[in-house]
Write a protein that holds these residues in place. Sequence first.
Motif, PDB file in Angstrom:
ATOM      1  N   THR A  55       0.827  -1.210   0.000  1.00 38.96           N
ATOM      2  CA  THR A  55       0.000   0.000   0.000  1.00 38.96           C
ATOM      3  C   THR A  55       0.860   1.259   0.000  1.00 38.96           C
ATOM      4  O   THR A  55       2.070   1.216   0.245  1.00 38.96           O
ATOM      5  CB  THR A  55      -1.006   0.085   1.162  1.00 38.96           C
ATOM      6  OG1 THR A  55      -0.341   0.386   2.388  1.00 38.96           O
ATOM      7  CG2 THR A  55      -1.828  -1.173   1.265  1.00 38.96           C
ATOM      8  N   TYR A  56       0.223   2.367  -0.248  1.00 43.64           N
ATOM      9  CA  TYR A  56       0.935   3.636  -0.336  1.00 43.64           C
ATOM     10  C   TYR A  56       1.268   4.185   1.048  1.00 43.64           C
ATOM     11  O   TYR A  56       2.388   4.600   1.314  1.00 43.64           O
ATOM     12  CB  TYR A  56       0.107   4.663  -1.109  1.00 43.64           C
ATOM     13  CG  TYR A  56       0.919   5.860  -1.541  1.00 43.64           C
ATOM     14  CD1 TYR A  56       1.647   5.825  -2.724  1.00 43.64           C
ATOM     15  CD2 TYR A  56       0.971   7.013  -0.755  1.00 43.64           C
ATOM     16  CE1 TYR A  56       2.415   6.912  -3.122  1.00 43.64           C
ATOM     17  CE2 TYR A  56       1.736   8.093  -1.135  1.00 43.64           C
ATOM     18  CZ  TYR A  56       2.455   8.038  -2.321  1.00 43.64           C
ATOM     19  OH  TYR A  56       3.238   9.114  -2.708  1.00 43.64           O
TER      20      TYR A  56
ATOM     21  N   GLU B  55      -4.620   3.330  -2.972  1.00 43.10           N
ATOM     22  CA  GLU B  55      -3.488   2.825  -2.185  1.00 43.10           C
ATOM     23  C   GLU B  55      -2.667   1.798  -2.970  1.00 43.10           C
ATOM     24  O   GLU B  55      -1.438   1.781  -2.894  1.00 43.10           O
ATOM     25  CB  GLU B  55      -4.000   2.203  -0.884  1.00 43.10           C
ATOM     26  CG  GLU B  55      -4.490   3.197   0.141  1.00 43.10           C
ATOM     27  CD  GLU B  55      -3.349   3.798   0.953  1.00 43.10           C
ATOM     28  OE1 GLU B  55      -2.261   3.206   1.000  1.00 43.10           O
ATOM     29  OE2 GLU B  55      -3.570   4.872   1.546  1.00 43.10           O
TER      30      GLU B  55
END
Length: 234
Positions: free
Chosen positions: A105-106, A122
Amino acid sequence: MRRKLLVGGSLSLVVLVGVVVGGYFLMNARGYQVAGRLVDRVDTAAKVVAVTLDDGPGERTPEVLKVLAESGIRATFYLNGRDLAARPEAGRAIAAAGHELGNHTYSHRRMVLVSAGTIRDEVERTDAEIAKTGYQGPITFRPPYGKKLIGLPRYLSAHDRTTVMWDVEPDSGKVASTDAIVAETLAQVRPGSIVLLHVMGERGGDSLAAIPRFVAELRSQGYEFATVSELLGR
């Protein structure tokens, strides 16, 4: 009438408790999700293990790459998009060293009770940052903290993405010494295991120092090391 209301209320409470408990176990299940492919270990008789490193990249990246090179193994790095954006040179170095890059995810937020748009953002923003490193291999996904309910698995399934969990986690949720990490890894590893370590953070030194030790011991027992995608291919 009052008795019926009490009985109805009790049943509703039981159902609510069941939903909450079921959701909790579903969110944390290591070997199951509602849609798509999930793996926490590969069922194989071959003595092959994948070492996976979560989070980052961070300031410790050069040291991590040095230890892996000296140990003679290729790992799978589950990286955060925001950290790749902040340290693009670190991402490029990981890819150039021949390691596998995965999506974590981001922002490393828990991917439960969030919108479909948040999930997409994300994952896809992180894919874009991974692409900037020059890495061209398969990109599997690992949910932060291992948390997932319904929306995330459905998104991953629709995009043919594999969720990768783990069956050995010697430094998760605790402060563990190098000796303890080595001992727990050796006690729990079996053919097809996926080992999770956190080496990038402030307390990652003990985990990083454990890698050469358990790699050497497992090699003496006949084990080989592979990336997650290589292991899945077994």
